[in-house]
Design a protein around this motif. Structure first.
Motif, short mmCIF file in Angstrom:
data_model
loop_
_atom_site.label_atom_id
_atom_site.label_comp_id
_atom_site.label_asym_id
_atom_site.label_seq_id
_atom_site.Cartn_x
_atom_site.Cartn_y
_atom_site.Cartn_z
N LEU A 1 96.77 81.32 111.23
CA LEU A 1 95.35 81.39 112.02
C LEU A 1 94.89 82.73 112.27
N PHE A 2 95.79 83.58 112.90
CA PHE A 2 95.70 84.74 113.15
C PHE A 2 95.21 85.84 111.93
N GLU A 3 96.16 85.52 111.13
CA GLU A 3 95.80 86.11 109.69
C GLU A 3 94.42 85.94 109.23
N MET A 4 93.79 84.61 109.29
CA MET A 4 92.67 84.56 108.96
C MET A 4 91.82 85.31 109.61
N VAL A 5 91.85 85.39 110.98
CA VAL A 5 90.90 86.25 111.68
C VAL A 5 91.19 87.79 111.62
N GLY A 6 91.93 88.06 110.67
CA GLY A 6 92.41 89.60 110.57
C GLY A 6 93.36 90.23 111.48
N PRO B 1 97.57 90.60 112.48
CA PRO B 1 98.96 90.65 111.67
C PRO B 1 99.65 89.26 111.91
N ARG B 2 100.15 88.75 111.04
CA ARG B 2 100.63 87.30 111.25
C ARG B 2 101.75 87.29 112.36
N MET B 3 102.39 88.39 112.49
CA MET B 3 103.67 88.48 113.81
C MET B 3 102.87 88.42 114.84
N ALA B 4 101.81 88.96 115.03
CA ALA B 4 100.97 88.76 116.38
C ALA B 4 100.89 87.44 116.64
N GLY B 5 100.52 86.82 115.69
CA GLY B 5 99.99 85.30 115.85
C GLY B 5 101.46 84.46 116.20
N ARG B 6 102.71 84.99 115.56
CA ARG B 6 103.95 84.38 116.12
C ARG B 6 104.18 84.58 117.52
N VAL B 7 103.97 85.82 117.71
CA VAL B 7 104.42 86.11 119.22
C VAL B 7 103.50 85.29 119.99
N PHE B 8 102.17 85.19 120.02
CA PHE B 8 101.11 84.47 120.47
C PHE B 8 101.58 82.92 120.64
N GLY B 9 101.82 82.53 119.50
CA GLY B 9 102.17 81.14 119.45
C GLY B 9 103.48 80.74 120.18
N PHE C 1 82.53 96.40 107.93
CA PHE C 1 83.01 95.27 107.40
C PHE C 1 84.47 95.57 107.51
N GLU C 2 84.96 96.37 107.11
CA GLU C 2 86.59 96.47 107.30
C GLU C 2 87.10 96.22 108.80
N MET C 3 86.20 96.61 109.71
CA MET C 3 86.59 96.41 111.21
C MET C 3 86.80 94.90 111.24
N VAL C 4 85.66 93.99 110.61
CA VAL C 4 85.98 92.51 110.99
C VAL C 4 86.52 92.01 109.89
N GLY C 5 87.37 92.59 109.08
CA GLY C 5 88.40 91.96 108.00
C GLY C 5 87.89 91.78 106.89
N MET D 1 82.28 78.79 113.21
CA MET D 1 82.71 77.47 113.89
C MET D 1 83.95 76.98 113.15
N ALA D 2 84.16 77.12 112.01
CA ALA D 2 85.44 76.52 111.36
C ALA D 2 86.57 77.13 112.09
N GLN D 3 86.69 78.33 112.16
CA GLN D 3 87.74 78.98 112.79
C GLN D 3 87.94 78.39 114.25
N ILE D 4 86.72 78.47 114.93
CA ILE D 4 86.74 77.90 116.18
C ILE D 4 87.36 76.46 116.30
#
Lengths: 172, 172
Positions: free
Chosen positions: A33-38, A40-48, B34-38, B115-118
């Motif tokens: 999910l973290f990767e989806m919002v741009g 790093p995946r590892m940041a998501g793992r830590v958070f998870g 755009f790069e900033m928002v992934g 919304m999908a992400q949320i």
DNA sequence: TAGAATGTTTAGTAAATACTGAACTCAGCA
DNA sequence: TGCTGAGTTCAGTATTTACTAAACATTCTA
């Protein structure tokens, strides 16, 4: 150890393994999910892990061990997560080690963060309108739309966060 | 061509060059944002040019020429932008070529997309709470917070978009 | 139906990014 | 003052991603 205890222990083991499996699955999902919002995946793992760990605070070393990641990676990711306001560093009294935990207002922090992007978009629309200052209105409309929508969000989102925090105070 | 005309032409040239310089600058800035928002920078460039181009619709070939990018890249990026609802493909009557232009409701589309992400975050929080179903309340709180905040946004954001669209209809 | 012009798909490359592992730093303790 | 143990920094690697260029597809024109 008698037979009944053996069975109990074996059951406990199965449950334990099942639990760990589910935890790992959860951690990976947060990573995706973290990767989806741009992020790093590892940041998501830590958070998870910080979302479901017991105790809710964890040292860098513990994070590295649980997530099977290098200390360097953990260090970078915790720094990132602290910087964007999702976790915080705490030092427990009488202990030299530092710990990390989820910030309780992580989510309103995140929304506030997004405000900067919205402002950037609004400003860009205004710059675009300067470029088209002597063009006909229907050429300018797309940029006016962009400017107005973002200005609208700049007004509304803080109000929304305020309503949320109000509601949260009430329910506690 | 007399001297006065030469000077005029030269001035016009300078203005023309100045204008093109500012346009390219604008395009690059949209790319960076755009790069900033992934999103890919090139998607931002396409979007940036469509924000200020005259006419407001452009063919893939024109996009490739103006942005000095390959046709393949343009094809990929327009597909992406159409998919996330920021631009649309139009075919003008009597012309076989297709064009792209900014969608006027691009921005509310984008919010709907988020919304999908949320929802994904809210669901993940609920899964986490299942994992901690027999833990003490203060361990569950961080996940309840995450769930409640996202549920709140799921209720509020559509209302906000509605208010925006209402206001837009009014002002037109 | 061949040919030209335009757009898409795809294979390959270049660049950015995430992650690792080792060197280094700092704090407590023998 | 060295020693241990934890954490950070940094250089290097490996993977991913963005982008190009060329082959392929499609549609209008001759």
């Amino acid at each position: 150890m008698d037979v009944a205890n053996q069975i109990n222990a074996s059951h406990a083991n199965v449950n334990q393994e099942q639990r760990q499996f589910e935890q790992k699955h959860f951690i990976e999902e947060v990573g995706l999910l973290f990767e989806m919002v741009g992020l790093p995946r590892m940041a998501g793992r830590v958070f998870g892990w910080l979302l479901i760990s017991n105790p809710p605070y964890q040292s860098p070393g513990e994070l590295a061990a649980v997530l099977q990641a290098s200390k360097g990676s953990i260090s970078t990711m915790t720094r990132l997560l602290v910087q964007i306001g999702l976790i915080e560093r705490i030092s427990l009294p009488g202990q030299r080690r530092d710990y990390f935990r989820i910030k309780l207002d992580a989510w309103s922090e995140l929304t506030k963060q997004r405000m900067a992007q919205i402002t950037a978009f609004r400003r860009l629309a205004e710059r675009g309108l300067e470029l088209l200052h002597d063009e006909e209105p229907n050429l300018r409309r797309r940029l006016e739309e962009m400017r107005d929508m973002h200005a609208f969000c700049e007004r509304e989102l803080p109000l929304m966060i305020e309503r949320w925090e109000q509601q949260r105070l009430h329910s506690q």
